[in-house]
Design an enzyme around this catalytic site. Structure first.
Site, PDB file in Angstrom:
ATOM      1  N   ASN A 168       0.807  -1.232   0.000  1.00 43.67           N
ATOM      2  CA  ASN A 168       0.000   0.000   0.000  1.00 43.67           C
ATOM      3  C   ASN A 168       0.841   1.284   0.000  1.00 43.67           C
ATOM      4  O   ASN A 168       0.407   2.306  -0.534  1.00 43.67           O
ATOM      5  CB  ASN A 168      -0.993  -0.004   1.168  1.00 43.67           C
ATOM      6  CG  ASN A 168      -0.343  -0.245   2.506  1.00 43.67           C
ATOM      7  OD1 ASN A 168       0.799  -0.693   2.589  1.00 43.67           O
ATOM      8  ND2 ASN A 168      -1.052   0.070   3.566  1.00 43.67           N
ATOM      9  N   GLU A 224       5.541  -4.330  11.668  1.00 41.88           N
ATOM     10  CA  GLU A 224       4.486  -3.315  11.485  1.00 41.88           C
ATOM     11  C   GLU A 224       3.326  -4.049  10.834  1.00 41.88           C
ATOM     12  O   GLU A 224       3.357  -4.349   9.638  1.00 41.88           O
ATOM     13  CB  GLU A 224       4.984  -2.184  10.573  1.00 41.88           C
ATOM     14  CG  GLU A 224       6.126  -1.362  11.154  1.00 41.88           C
ATOM     15  CD  GLU A 224       5.677  -0.412  12.248  1.00 41.88           C
ATOM     16  OE1 GLU A 224       4.459  -0.276  12.482  1.00 41.88           O
ATOM     17  OE2 GLU A 224       6.548   0.189  12.895  1.00 41.88           O
ATOM     18  N   GLU A 260       8.562   2.887  13.920  1.00 42.24           N
ATOM     19  CA  GLU A 260       9.224   3.506  12.769  1.00 42.24           C
ATOM     20  C   GLU A 260       8.929   5.000  12.787  1.00 42.24           C
ATOM     21  O   GLU A 260       8.006   5.457  13.460  1.00 42.24           O
ATOM     22  CB  GLU A 260       8.706   2.870  11.460  1.00 42.24           C
ATOM     23  CG  GLU A 260       9.113   1.403  11.334  1.00 42.24           C
ATOM     24  CD  GLU A 260       8.854   0.785   9.970  1.00 42.24           C
ATOM     25  OE1 GLU A 260       7.832   1.101   9.350  1.00 42.24           O
ATOM     26  OE2 GLU A 260       9.697  -0.022   9.529  1.00 42.24           O
TER      27      GLU A 260
END
Ligand SMILES: NC(=O)c1ccc[n+]([C@@H]2O[C@H](COP(=O)([O-])OP(=O)(O)OC[C@H]3O[C@@H](n4cnc5c(N)ncnc54)[C@H](O)[C@@H]3O)[C@@H](O)[C@H]2O)c1
Ligand SMILES: NCCCC=O
Length: 540
Positions: free
Chosen positions: A205, A302, A514
């Site tokens: 994405n 993640e 992050e």
């Protein structure tokens, strides 16, 4: 923002204040092509010319500072442009020999890169950030070809990626240890050392974001990097390699291998990989962690989300509606942090829903290269089928579709999978669509009566990536933010990622962070050195 090439056609400037959430500067101004019959043709030509360009047709592995094909092909996968569903080319998957070669190049690169000062490494990253800004338009247009997202979103993404690379370039010189004075003049000092070769694997994405959010902190700390992009979006991570090379990154420090699951497994289990940084689904994240456990490798994960977006009765209604849309409809709803469980206080459900539906119906579904498109194409038929199955199941379980949720044909040439943003009401907490991540533009609206009740229901999930709170009562905002079990919370906004703000999940949504300063801790290990200043004392 630089001006964008508009093909010499007449243009008007518009202000995308509505999309500030992804804009990285206030009052983001973009060049917008005046909608006219020629524009469609122009953009189709643009897509065709990009698809036949070197970015697509050139080799897509990146080793020793150059594009290359794998030496051994373990299969091919199709690269498709989501908006037309046309196959642009076949991409060869890398096997053991090429994964070994990439890791070996990175090991070689590590010997000198890790010995540079943080300041020297930072300078390379800062130069890379500037080159990304110069190439913003080319990177953004290629990102559209990979993802099918609207061009203005891709531009915002690239701008954000450049800022991240710049940010870690700036922090590199500040990576340091501590000095601890001890008794009798003795002391200890600590050094933050790089881990070695870091492996990265990404989802589809935000392809450039994943390559840059992982590589720039890894490189800033003195590691070298081998990345496997998602097979659905292989293009821009390679362009980032060329940017790094031009900025002065030594060959072998940033490498790309393309492939599917098998290639990812080879990278993850490689004995010379010190850490894996993974972005993707929870089930794959769990497999990566399991594989890393065998060799005690570091991991950053993640993963997915099913986040709450809570709209209290004292909110600014217009902002709350905008926030709920940002929480659900960017990038065709394929955003990990999306607040897809929209909890609305019962007393404002009527006006909230009326405004939300009216504005959602006005969203423009269409050619991703057109400047006024706000809904692009779903990434693949497979993802489209998943989204439609969730909507069907939601109806069977008692939810009502108030708008959207249908495949839309926007242009006979655009044969991709366009879906109108869907709003579901009469939802209940136990429904599948309310419990599971859809990864598409499907917003579930739930009502609530009290703060205590909504906190309990919002936290009733195995996932904990993000969450939003819309209220004008600051005490309530802080109280609810403190009670929500999630890594990234937004008060009176949603899906904003300013550089420097840590991003990551609680619970099954992941491990590590992050995009912030804390990320440097995840790419280094601490060495402590004790220094004796006297004689050695011992009881023997
Ligand atoms: N938290 C975040 O920052 C974040 C960001 C974007 C996407 N996501 C999540 O990603 C998911 C969608 O992405 P996806 O469909 O690409 O996810 P996915 O888990 O199917 O695939 C992700 C990557 O892992 C690779 N892979 C698959 N199996 C593997 C294995 N066994 N070993 C090694 N590599 C393997 C794939 O080739 C791909 O590159 C959603 O759940 C979304 O929430 C999370
Ligand atoms: N990488 C964080 C933002 C996008 C999530 O899908």
């Amino acid at each position: 923002m630089p001006k964008h090439d508009n093909g010499g056609r007449k243009s008007i400037l518009i202000n995308f204040q509505n999309f500030l959430a992804f804009g990285l500067v206030e009052n983001l101004r973009v060049e917008m092509l005046r909608p006219c019959p020629y524009v469609r043709c122009f953009h189709r030509c643009l897509a065709t010319s990009i698809s036949s360009s070197s970015q697509v047709q050139a080799p897509l592995n990146f080793l020793s500072g150059k594009r290359c094909d794998p030496s051994e092909n373990i299969g091919n996968f199709d690269l498709k442009y989501p908006a037309t569903d046309e196959t642009l080319r076949q991409v060869p998957s890398s096997g053991e020999r090429d994964v070994n070669e990439a890791v070996s190049q990175a090991r070689e690169g590590f010997r000198s890169w890790s010995k540079l000062s943080g300041f020297e490494r930072g300078n390379v990253l800062k130069r890379a950030a500037n080159i990304m800004r110069e190439r913003l338009e080319e990177l953004a247009q290629t990102e559209v070809l990979d993802t099918g997202k609207p061009i203005w979103e891709a531009r915002c993404d690239v701008q954000g990626c450049a800022d991240t690379v710049d940010y870690y370039g700036g922090l590199a010189a500040r990576i340091s240890g501590e000095f601890l004075p001890l008794s009798n003049g003795c002391f200890s000092y600590t050094v933050r050392e790089p881990l070695g070769v870091v492996g990265g694997i990404g989802a589809w994405n935000y392809p450039l974001q994943m390559a840059s959010w992982k590589s720039s902190p890894a490189l800033a700390c003195g590691n070298t990097f081998v990345f496997k992009p998602s097979p659905l979006t292989p293009l821009t991570a390679v362009m980032l390699g060329e940017v790094y090379k031009e900025a002065g990154l030594p060959d072998g420090c940033y490498n790309i291998i393309q492939g599917e699951t098998k290639t990812g497994q080879l990278l993850t289990t490689h004995p010379n990989i010190a850490k894996m940084s993974f972005t993707g689904s929870v089930p794959t994240g769990s497999k990566i962690m399991e594989a890393c456990a065998k060799d005690i490798k570091h991991v950053t994960l993640e993963l997915g989300g099913k986040s709450p977006c809570i709209i209290f009765e004292d909110c600014n209604l217009e902002n709350a509606v905008t926030g709920a849309m940002l929480a659900n409809f960017l990038t065709q709803g394929q955003v990990c942090s999306n607040g897809t469980r929209v909890f609305v206080h019962k007393s404002i459900m009527g006006p909230f829903l009326a405004q939300l539906v009216e504005r959602t119906k006005r969203m423009k579904i269409g050619d991703p290269y057109l400047e006024d498109t706000t809904v692009g194409a779903t990434i693949s038929k497979q993802q489209f089928d998943i989204v439609m199955r969730y909507i069907e199941l939601a109806k069977k379980e008692g939810a009502t579709v108030v708008c959207g949720g249908e495949r839309v044909t926007v242009d006979p040439h655009l044969r991709g999978y366009f879906v109108s943003p869907c709003i579901l009401v009469n939802c209940e907490d136990h429904m599948t669509v309310v419990r599971e991540e859809v990864f598409g533009s499907v917003m579930s609206i739930l009502t609530f009566d009290s703060e205590e009740e909504v906190i309990r229901r919002a936290n009733d999930s195995e996932l904990g990536l993000a969450g939003g709170i819309f209220t004008s009562n600051l005490q309530r905002a802080y109280r609810v933010a403190s009670a929500l079990e999630a890594g990234s919370l937004y008060i009176n906004n949603y899906n904003v990622y300013p550089v420097g703000v840590p991003f990551g999940g609680y619970k099954k949504s992941g491990l590590g962070r992050e995009n912030g300063p804390d990320t440097l801790d995840y790419y280094t290990q601490v060495k402590s050195v004790y220094v004796e200043m006297g004689d050695v004392e011992a009881p023997f």
